[in-house]
Scaffold this motif. Structure first.
Motif, PDB file in Angstrom:
ATOM      1  N   LYS A  15      20.294 -23.194  -1.927  1.00 58.31           N
ATOM      2  CA  LYS A  15      20.180 -24.662  -1.853  1.00 58.31           C
ATOM      3  C   LYS A  15      21.523 -25.340  -2.061  1.00 58.31           C
ATOM      4  O   LYS A  15      21.884 -26.262  -1.327  1.00 58.31           O
ATOM      5  N   SER A  16      22.285 -24.888  -3.065  1.00 62.66           N
ATOM      6  CA  SER A  16      23.551 -25.544  -3.375  1.00 62.66           C
ATOM      7  C   SER A  16      24.591 -25.308  -2.285  1.00 62.66           C
ATOM      8  O   SER A  16      25.400 -26.193  -1.983  1.00 62.66           O
ATOM      9  N   THR A  17      24.569 -24.121  -1.673  1.00 62.06           N
ATOM     10  CA  THR A  17      25.487 -23.863  -0.550  1.00 62.06           C
ATOM     11  C   THR A  17      25.179 -24.800   0.606  1.00 62.06           C
ATOM     12  O   THR A  17      26.088 -25.367   1.237  1.00 62.06           O
ATOM     13  N   LEU A  18      23.884 -24.988   0.884  1.00 57.58           N
ATOM     14  CA  LEU A  18      23.480 -25.911   1.955  1.00 57.58           C
ATOM     15  C   LEU A  18      23.852 -27.347   1.594  1.00 57.58           C
ATOM     16  O   LEU A  18      24.335 -28.110   2.437  1.00 57.58           O
ATOM     17  N   PHE A  19      23.642 -27.728   0.330  1.00 57.52           N
ATOM     18  CA  PHE A  19      24.017 -29.064  -0.151  1.00 57.52           C
ATOM     19  C   PHE A  19      25.506 -29.313   0.085  1.00 57.52           C
ATOM     20  O   PHE A  19      25.908 -30.352   0.621  1.00 57.52           O
ATOM     21  N   ASN A  20      26.341 -28.358  -0.311  1.00 54.35           N
ATOM     22  CA  ASN A  20      27.788 -28.505  -0.123  1.00 54.35           C
ATOM     23  C   ASN A  20      28.141 -28.665   1.352  1.00 54.35           C
ATOM     24  O   ASN A  20      29.028 -29.439   1.711  1.00 54.35           O
ATOM     25  N   LEU A  22      26.171 -29.934   3.728  1.00 47.56           N
ATOM     26  CA  LEU A  22      25.690 -31.230   4.228  1.00 47.56           C
ATOM     27  C   LEU A  22      26.615 -32.364   3.823  1.00 47.56           C
ATOM     28  O   LEU A  22      26.833 -33.293   4.587  1.00 47.56           O
ATOM     29  N   ILE A  23      27.143 -32.315   2.585  1.00 46.39           N
ATOM     30  CA  ILE A  23      27.999 -33.413   2.127  1.00 46.39           C
ATOM     31  C   ILE A  23      29.477 -33.130   2.403  1.00 46.39           C
ATOM     32  O   ILE A  23      30.347 -33.923   2.034  1.00 46.39           O
ATOM     33  N   GLU A  24      29.762 -31.944   3.004  1.00 50.52           N
ATOM     34  CA  GLU A  24      31.131 -31.550   3.348  1.00 50.52           C
ATOM     35  C   GLU A  24      32.036 -31.569   2.131  1.00 50.52           C
ATOM     36  O   GLU A  24      33.149 -32.111   2.141  1.00 50.52           O
ATOM     37  N   SER A  25      31.535 -30.976   1.063  1.00 47.97           N
ATOM     38  CA  SER A  25      32.289 -30.907  -0.186  1.00 47.97           C
ATOM     39  C   SER A  25      31.811 -29.684  -0.949  1.00 47.97           C
ATOM     40  O   SER A  25      30.794 -29.081  -0.610  1.00 47.97           O
ATOM     41  N   ARG A  26      32.533 -29.318  -2.014  1.00 47.70           N
ATOM     42  CA  ARG A  26      32.085 -28.220  -2.874  1.00 47.70           C
ATOM     43  C   ARG A  26      31.727 -28.773  -4.254  1.00 47.70           C
ATOM     44  O   ARG A  26      32.192 -28.299  -5.289  1.00 47.70           O
ATOM     45  N   GLU A  27      30.869 -29.787  -4.232  1.00 51.38           N
ATOM     46  CA  GLU A  27      30.500 -30.475  -5.472  1.00 51.38           C
ATOM     47  C   GLU A  27      29.555 -29.637  -6.322  1.00 51.38           C
ATOM     48  O   GLU A  27      29.619 -29.638  -7.538  1.00 51.38           O
ATOM     49  N   ALA A  28      28.624 -28.899  -5.672  1.00 42.06           N
ATOM     50  CA  ALA A  28      27.653 -28.103  -6.412  1.00 42.06           C
ATOM     51  C   ALA A  28      28.221 -26.716  -6.673  1.00 42.06           C
ATOM     52  O   ALA A  28      28.838 -26.092  -5.812  1.00 42.06           O
ATOM     53  N   ILE A  29      28.024 -26.206  -7.898  1.00 43.81           N
ATOM     54  CA  ILE A  29      28.475 -24.873  -8.260  1.00 43.81           C
ATOM     55  C   ILE A  29      27.578 -23.847  -7.573  1.00 43.81           C
ATOM     56  O   ILE A  29      26.359 -23.964  -7.576  1.00 43.81           O
ATOM     57  N   VAL A  30      28.200 -22.843  -6.965  1.00 46.83           N
ATOM     58  CA  VAL A  30      27.447 -21.796  -6.272  1.00 46.83           C
ATOM     59  C   VAL A  30      27.753 -20.461  -6.927  1.00 46.83           C
ATOM     60  O   VAL A  30      28.914 -20.123  -7.162  1.00 46.83           O
ATOM     61  N   ASP A  31      26.714 -19.683  -7.254  1.00 48.71           N
ATOM     62  CA  ASP A  31      26.907 -18.397  -7.912  1.00 48.71           C
ATOM     63  C   ASP A  31      25.765 -17.466  -7.535  1.00 48.71           C
ATOM     64  O   ASP A  31      24.677 -17.920  -7.187  1.00 48.71           O
ATOM     65  N   GLU A  32      26.021 -16.159  -7.616  1.00 48.62           N
ATOM     66  CA  GLU A  32      24.971 -15.183  -7.324  1.00 48.62           C
ATOM     67  C   GLU A  32      23.856 -15.228  -8.373  1.00 48.62           C
ATOM     68  O   GLU A  32      22.718 -14.853  -8.107  1.00 48.62           O
ATOM     69  N   SER A  53      21.240 -40.001   1.810  1.00 51.24           N
ATOM     70  CA  SER A  53      21.575 -39.378   0.528  1.00 51.24           C
ATOM     71  C   SER A  53      20.927 -38.008   0.443  1.00 51.24           C
ATOM     72  O   SER A  53      19.823 -37.794   0.948  1.00 51.24           O
ATOM     73  N   VAL A  54      21.616 -37.076  -0.211  1.00 54.22           N
ATOM     74  CA  VAL A  54      21.094 -35.727  -0.394  1.00 54.22           C
ATOM     75  C   VAL A  54      21.052 -35.433  -1.891  1.00 54.22           C
ATOM     76  O   VAL A  54      22.012 -35.712  -2.616  1.00 54.22           O
ATOM     77  N   ILE A  55      19.926 -34.884  -2.354  1.00 50.49           N
ATOM     78  CA  ILE A  55      19.787 -34.486  -3.759  1.00 50.49           C
ATOM     79  C   ILE A  55      19.560 -32.984  -3.798  1.00 50.49           C
ATOM     80  O   ILE A  55      18.653 -32.470  -3.154  1.00 50.49           O
ATOM     81  N   ASP A  56      20.405 -32.281  -4.550  1.00 48.59           N
ATOM     82  CA  ASP A  56      20.244 -30.848  -4.761  1.00 48.59           C
ATOM     83  C   ASP A  56      19.538 -30.654  -6.104  1.00 48.59           C
ATOM     84  O   ASP A  56      20.030 -31.097  -7.136  1.00 48.59           O
ATOM     85  N   THR A  57      18.379 -30.019  -6.094  1.00 48.14           N
ATOM     86  CA  THR A  57      17.621 -29.821  -7.336  1.00 48.14           C
ATOM     87  C   THR A  57      17.778 -28.390  -7.820  1.00 48.14           C
ATOM     88  O   THR A  57      18.145 -27.489  -7.064  1.00 48.14           O
ATOM     89  N   SER A 150      25.255 -21.830  10.790  1.00 48.21           N
ATOM     90  CA  SER A 150      24.420 -21.545  11.957  1.00 48.21           C
ATOM     91  C   SER A 150      23.046 -22.219  11.817  1.00 48.21           C
ATOM     92  O   SER A 150      22.385 -22.104  10.791  1.00 48.21           O
ATOM     93  N   GLY A 151      22.625 -22.922  12.864  1.00 47.57           N
ATOM     94  CA  GLY A 151      21.299 -23.533  12.888  1.00 47.57           C
ATOM     95  C   GLY A 151      21.173 -24.858  12.172  1.00 47.57           C
ATOM     96  O   GLY A 151      20.141 -25.531  12.275  1.00 47.57           O
ATOM     97  N   THR A 152      22.226 -25.292  11.455  1.00 46.35           N
ATOM     98  CA  THR A 152      22.103 -26.530  10.678  1.00 46.35           C
ATOM     99  C   THR A 152      22.078 -27.765  11.571  1.00 46.35           C
ATOM    100  O   THR A 152      21.533 -28.798  11.189  1.00 46.35           O
ATOM    101  N   GLY A 153      22.627 -27.662  12.784  1.00 50.62           N
ATOM    102  CA  GLY A 153      22.579 -28.797  13.705  1.00 50.62           C
ATOM    103  C   GLY A 153      21.148 -29.129  14.115  1.00 50.62           C
ATOM    104  O   GLY A 153      20.723 -30.290  14.050  1.00 50.62           O
ATOM    105  N   ASP A 154      20.398 -28.104  14.531  1.00 50.51           N
ATOM    106  CA  ASP A 154      18.991 -28.327  14.887  1.00 50.51           C
ATOM    107  C   ASP A 154      18.198 -28.824  13.684  1.00 50.51           C
ATOM    108  O   ASP A 154      17.315 -29.683  13.828  1.00 50.51           O
ATOM    109  N   LEU A 155      18.525 -28.285  12.518  1.00 48.74           N
ATOM    110  CA  LEU A 155      17.836 -28.712  11.290  1.00 48.74           C
ATOM    111  C   LEU A 155      18.064 -30.197  11.032  1.00 48.74           C
ATOM    112  O   LEU A 155      17.126 -30.955  10.756  1.00 48.74           O
ATOM    113  N   LEU A 156      19.315 -30.643  11.152  1.00 46.93           N
ATOM    114  CA  LEU A 156      19.632 -32.048  10.883  1.00 46.93           C
ATOM    115  C   LEU A 156      19.054 -32.968  11.954  1.00 46.93           C
ATOM    116  O   LEU A 156      18.674 -34.107  11.653  1.00 46.93           O
TER     117      LEU A 156
END
Length: 435
Positions: A15-20, A22-32, A53-57, A150-156
């Motif tokens: 989710k956080s990787t997708l959030f980053n 969508l907002i074209e930033s690395r605001e959300a921390i991503v970890d395994e 607006s996008v909310i990452d939960t 990949s595929g995020t264009g159709d999703l959006l």
């Protein structure tokens, strides 16, 4: 008009990787490690001219020993409640899990618009494996890879189409909408009570008394508009209880649907980091803004106090410094009604339209005096300027080599527009396009 997309799903599905992305930033921390996202992250995204607006939960879990999980689950439920569209992210590698079923059951009850994204689909075999997720009973699925895009264009495409179906958010309001925003306990409710000349809202010394966004029509002294008192926006790390999280969502939504925001700051504390966060949120949403320094009656003043504080604020909010700053006291009514006059002028500025001929006369002369710097021996020529037919002020300058024009020159053009035309308090966009 407000559009809010909430990203939900179990932990560690991306989710956080997708959030980053969508907002074209690395605001959300991503970890395994699962469960890294415990707060909500807010951001802005744009696709095909639609901004939302996008909310990452945090990831939804059940029967966990982690003390954070019950709070995360509360926040997921609240995000679902407040969002216009839910983006449900699942992981193709593990298929449908019990947690996916649990989230799907909640989403089916919500009656919200649901878009299902099957993540980590990066080859043909995984496209076949993804078909399993039709079993969730949530409609069409979209195969994506948040890592590669990949595929995020159709999703959006689907997301913004779904927003378009939410007609209640697309209604244009006839009266101007003014919102009063700021950190908790800066005097927002006191300010509105003074304007209305009645104790409409509860006022206490406890921060966070106002939990909801409250709309009131104001029709006095030649003004007619809707004024909105919002809950205070705290730093996300300090948003502990679920009611306050709900208040923050409402405040974000209120800013998005406003025309002009009156940003109250506390004169006894000055312009703090969270004030800047709110200011930047207003600017990113292209809303008019007036800064009101409240509790000015509590400050020991000399002949230079006002000028000194104003200079400090403008230094912090640069490069967008063409903003009205007013020193008020909601308790003593000092300059409270003047704040309304200024806010309505900013609303008028936001609708300001400049004739193309006048715009070209002024700006082409300024460009001739100070042309764009040449790049790699190539000279940039700007031949034509026009104001775009957008809801907020935006200008297009047509050039032979727009890709070589840098940010400092864009700011020069913006400053020339502001110097010659009244756009005080209003963010403006300047675009360079191919001639």
């Amino acid at each position: 008009m407000s559009r809010i997309l909430a990203i939900v799903g179990r932990p560690n599905v991306g989710k956080s990787t997708l959030f980053n992305r969508l907002i074209e930033s690395r605001e959300a921390i991503v970890d395994e490690v699962s469960g890294v996202t415990r707060d909500r992250n807010y951001g802005k995204s744009e696709w095909n001219g639609k901004v939302f607006s996008v909310i990452d939960t945090g990831g939804y879990v059940v029967n966990s020993d982690d003390v954070f999980e019950s709070e995360i689950n509360k926040q997921v439920h609240l995000a679902i409640d407040e969002a216009d569209v839910i983006l449900f992210v699942v992981d193709v590698e593990l298929g449908i899990t019990d947690l996916d079923d649990a989230v799907a059951a909640i989403l089916r009850k919500s009656r919200k618009k649901i878009v299902v994204a099957v993540n980590k689909v990066d080859n043909n075999q995984r496209i076949m494996d993804a078909q399993e997720f039709y079993g969730l009973g949530l409609g069409e699925i979209f195969c994506i890879s948040s890592m590669t895009g990949s595929g995020t264009g159709d999703l959006l495409d689907q997301v913004i189409t779904t927003f378009g179906e939410s007609g209640d958010n697309d209604e244009e309001h006839e009266l101007p909408y003014l919102s009063v925003v700021g950190r908790p306990n800066v005097g927002k409710s006191s300010f509105i009570n003074t304007l209305l000349d009645e104790e409409r809202y509860i006022v206490t010394d406890v921060a966070g008394t106002t939990r909801d966004s409250i709309h009131t029509r104001y029709n006095k002294f030649g003004h007619d508009f809707i004024i909105i008192d919002t809950a205070g926006l705290r730093k996300k790390g300090k948003v502990h209880d679920d009611i306050e999280f709900y208040s923050v969502l409402r405040s974000v939504r209120t800013i998005e649907s406003s025309d002009v925001c009156l940003l109250l700051i506390d004169a006894t504390r000055g312009l703090e980091a969270q004030d800047m966060n709110i200011f930047n949120l207003i600017v990113r949403n292209k809303k008019g803004v007036v800064i009101l320094v409240n509790k000015w009656d509590l400050i020991e003043k000399d002949g230079h106090s006002t000028r000194k504080v104003e200079e400090e604020i403008r230094e912090r909010i640069a490069p967008f410094t063409d903003v009205p700053i007013l020193f008020i006291s909601a308790i003593t009514k000092q300059r409270v009604y003047k704040a309304l006059d200024i806010a309505m002028q900013v609303h008028k500025n936001r609708k300001n339209r400049i004739k193309t001929s006048k715009l070209n006369d002024v700006l082409l002369e300024a460009i001739e005096k100070y042309p764009p710097p040449s790049v790699k021996g190539k000279f940039i020529k700007i031949k034509y300027v026009t104001q775009l037919p957008s809801p907020t002020p935006a200008f297009a300058l047509f050039a032979n080599l727009p890709q070589y024009i840098k940010e400092p020159y864009r700011r020069y053009i913006e400053n020339q527009i502001r110097a010659n035309f009244d756009f005080t308090g209003v963010p403006i966009q300047v675009y360079f396009r191919q001639k």
